[in-house]
Design a protein around this motif. Sequence first.
Motif, PDB file in Angstrom:
ATOM      1  N   UNK A   1       9.064  -3.925  -0.579  1.00 30.10           N
ATOM      2  CA  UNK A   1       8.406  -4.736  -1.603  1.00 30.10           C
ATOM      3  C   UNK A   1       6.913  -4.907  -1.324  1.00 30.10           C
ATOM      4  N   UNK A   2       6.547  -4.951  -0.042  1.00 32.70           N
ATOM      5  CA  UNK A   2       5.135  -5.093   0.304  1.00 32.70           C
ATOM      6  C   UNK A   2       4.352  -3.836  -0.082  1.00 32.70           C
ATOM      7  N   UNK A   3       4.945  -2.676   0.133  1.00 29.13           N
ATOM      8  CA  UNK A   3       4.303  -1.417  -0.282  1.00 29.13           C
ATOM      9  C   UNK A   3       4.068  -1.426  -1.790  1.00 29.13           C
ATOM     10  N   UNK A   4       5.076  -1.821  -2.550  1.00 33.12           N
ATOM     11  CA  UNK A   4       4.930  -1.886  -4.008  1.00 33.12           C
ATOM     12  C   UNK A   4       3.869  -2.910  -4.411  1.00 33.12           C
ATOM     13  N   UNK A   5       3.807  -4.011  -3.682  1.00 33.02           N
ATOM     14  CA  UNK A   5       2.813  -5.059  -3.950  1.00 33.02           C
ATOM     15  C   UNK A   5       1.399  -4.518  -3.762  1.00 33.02           C
ATOM     16  N   UNK A   6       1.164  -3.784  -2.655  1.00 31.93           N
ATOM     17  CA  UNK A   6      -0.159  -3.215  -2.410  1.00 31.93           C
ATOM     18  C   UNK A   6      -0.486  -2.117  -3.426  1.00 31.93           C
ATOM     19  N   UNK A   7       0.500  -1.320  -3.789  1.00 34.86           N
ATOM     20  CA  UNK A   7       0.270  -0.271  -4.786  1.00 34.86           C
ATOM     21  C   UNK A   7      -0.085  -0.872  -6.140  1.00 34.86           C
ATOM     22  N   UNK A   8       0.536  -1.980  -6.492  1.00 32.19           N
ATOM     23  CA  UNK A   8       0.219  -2.652  -7.755  1.00 32.19           C
ATOM     24  C   UNK A   8      -1.199  -3.226  -7.720  1.00 32.19           C
ATOM     25  N   UNK A   9      -1.580  -3.813  -6.588  1.00 38.51           N
ATOM     26  CA  UNK A   9      -2.925  -4.386  -6.449  1.00 38.51           C
ATOM     27  C   UNK A   9      -4.011  -3.337  -6.569  1.00 38.51           C
ATOM     28  N   UNK A  10      -3.750  -2.162  -5.985  1.00 39.81           N
ATOM     29  CA  UNK A  10      -4.789  -1.128  -5.934  1.00 39.81           C
ATOM     30  C   UNK A  10      -4.558  -0.003  -6.944  1.00 39.81           C
ATOM     31  N   UNK A  11      -3.539  -0.154  -7.793  1.00 43.43           N
ATOM     32  CA  UNK A  11      -3.310   0.767  -8.909  1.00 43.43           C
ATOM     33  C   UNK A  11      -3.157   2.213  -8.439  1.00 43.43           C
ATOM     34  N   UNK A  12      -2.250   2.426  -7.514  1.00 41.42           N
ATOM     35  CA  UNK A  12      -2.057   3.792  -7.049  1.00 41.42           C
ATOM     36  C   UNK A  12      -0.843   3.938  -6.156  1.00 41.42           C
ATOM     37  N   UNK A  13      -0.754   5.100  -5.507  1.00 39.03           N
ATOM     38  CA  UNK A  13       0.360   5.457  -4.648  1.00 39.03           C
ATOM     39  C   UNK A  13      -0.078   5.436  -3.193  1.00 39.03           C
ATOM     40  N   UNK A  14       0.657   4.700  -2.341  1.00 41.15           N
ATOM     41  CA  UNK A  14       0.342   4.652  -0.924  1.00 41.15           C
ATOM     42  C   UNK A  14       0.839   5.919  -0.240  1.00 41.15           C
ATOM     43  N   UNK A  15      -0.004   6.485   0.620  1.00 44.57           N
ATOM     44  CA  UNK A  15       0.363   7.704   1.337  1.00 44.57           C
ATOM     45  C   UNK A  15       0.273   7.545   2.851  1.00 44.57           C
ATOM     46  N   UNK A  16      -0.419   6.526   3.338  1.00 44.19           N
ATOM     47  CA  UNK A  16      -0.535   6.297   4.779  1.00 44.19           C
ATOM     48  C   UNK A  16      -0.599   4.803   5.053  1.00 44.19           C
ATOM     49  N   UNK A  17      -0.077   4.406   6.205  1.00 45.28           N
ATOM     50  CA  UNK A  17      -0.218   3.020   6.673  1.00 45.28           C
ATOM     51  C   UNK A  17      -0.204   3.050   8.192  1.00 45.28           C
ATOM     52  N   UNK A  18      -1.268   2.555   8.807  1.00 45.49           N
ATOM     53  CA  UNK A  18      -1.372   2.493  10.265  1.00 45.49           C
ATOM     54  C   UNK A  18      -1.416   1.030  10.695  1.00 45.49           C
ATOM     55  N   UNK A  19      -0.401   0.620  11.441  1.00 48.93           N
ATOM     56  CA  UNK A  19      -0.373  -0.751  11.943  1.00 48.93           C
ATOM     57  C   UNK A  19      -1.309  -0.951  13.131  1.00 48.93           C
ATOM     58  N   UNK A  20      -1.627   0.154  13.842  1.00 46.75           N
ATOM     59  CA  UNK A  20      -2.402   0.024  15.076  1.00 46.75           C
ATOM     60  C   UNK A  20      -3.507   1.074  15.103  1.00 46.75           C
ATOM     61  N   UNK A  21      -4.541   0.859  14.325  1.00 47.27           N
ATOM     62  CA  UNK A  21      -5.684   1.764  14.272  1.00 47.27           C
ATOM     63  C   UNK A  21      -6.677   1.372  15.372  1.00 47.27           C
ATOM     64  N   UNK A  22      -7.261   2.382  16.045  1.00 50.41           N
ATOM     65  CA  UNK A  22      -8.121   2.108  17.202  1.00 50.41           C
ATOM     66  C   UNK A  22      -9.610   2.304  16.929  1.00 50.41           C
ATOM     67  N   UNK A  23     -10.005   2.397  15.690  1.00 54.01           N
ATOM     68  CA  UNK A  23     -11.402   2.721  15.381  1.00 54.01           C
ATOM     69  C   UNK A  23     -12.384   1.709  15.953  1.00 54.01           C
ATOM     70  N   UNK A  24     -11.957   0.450  16.080  1.00 57.62           N
ATOM     71  CA  UNK A  24     -12.857  -0.599  16.574  1.00 57.62           C
ATOM     72  C   UNK A  24     -12.754  -0.789  18.078  1.00 57.62           C
TER      73      UNK A  24
END
Length: 426
Positions: free
Chosen positions: A251-274
């Motif tokens: 449901x959270x994926x669908x919630x984010x897709x509705x907010x941003x009007x598109x299809x989610x293709x990636x999700x990283x819980x632990x990104x190290x860029x910072x």
Amino acid sequence: MMTFAWTRYRQRGAGMELYFKREECCGCGACVDVCRVQAVRMRQDGEGFLYPEIDRSICVHCGRCEEVCPVKKHTLPDEVLRPAGHVFRCALGYTLTDKARTLHRGMDYGMPLENPSAECWNQYIGARAKSAAVRNSSSSGGMFSILAQYVLERKGVVFGAGYNSRMEVVHRGAENLEQLEKIKRTKYVQSNIQGIFLKVEQCLKGRRWVLFCGTPCQSQALRLFLGQEYDTLIVVDLVCYGVPSPGIWENYVKYLEYRHHGKMTEFSFRDKRAQDYGHTCAYVINGEEYAGSLFQDRFCRMYFKNYILRPSCHSCKFCTVDRSSDFTIGDFWGIEKVRPDLDDGMGNSMMILHTEKARRIWEQVQEDVDWFECTKEDLLQPRLTKPTCRAKGRRMLLLLYKLLPFFLFIRAADDRAWIWKLFRKK
């Protein structure tokens, strides 16, 4: 001779049950894979977790589903315990006590993990991959990748958690480095593992190397499902905080897709860029990336507040350094106190080697790793001593999940006082 499952069936008179309380099922799905007549299937409950159901019209009451349950069969295999008559001494001088040696001589198959007298053949290590690329693409120090590459070099298969086309978290196999990238990094969602134990068994019977990585209960379920030791099997389990609801994640994926009007293709819980120990969360919808603090993500906040964990996680018996796996891996939290020279914000791994097989493999891969041996106390963390506590408001919040539209539920999770104001207005 009747099995326990058949005895219980006769006594209750209403058919077999794999569990009577939700806390008694970890959702590993081994009971589904082991059933020869396909009488067991997984069904999602109101909290979004999968639980097994038995079709009594075709069940033959063989009891195999109970024999592979890691909650009921919570034992250590013999090779994890220190061998009888042998005193193991590592660099830190650990030895086997006479009492533990006597206990081991009397074992038939395994020893209960909760038995405080049992001593296990553990070796404690802090490590990180020498390759910066491997560390950057991993959640902590890259030890899963190092072990996976060992198996892939031998034309084997690596099984771990990844996303499918609907962004559901499922276990899948990887046979090359490109496929391996899809099952790397932490996913804070319980994976659907149905069918994987059968695939692992098929690969092992074909004499292929296999690495299986999962939660401690999933790893124990695999051991029980296979029922024998394979020289080409490497079992790796995780230091597990607890598994969040797959239904809420969907449901959270669908919630984010509705907010941003598109299809989610990636999700990283632990990104190290910072360079912040992977405390950045990032996802991609319609090719556009959105990133922010892990602790500001609404799903992660519910997770870390213990609102959406599986009920069995709060009484988990695997929160110990003694496991049935070959390796236990996780973040080396507190490394700044043990080895501050290695604390660069890009993550380090803690490893526990449980078996002689693990030691043989470790000797072959350690040239690709910066590592040091440490004590149990150096790497000990809460989830190696006791389960995650149940949140006081969990029952109420998940009742709201069942009753409210998801956008209202997620706002209620952020601001509990808001929902009471809403009800008062009505």
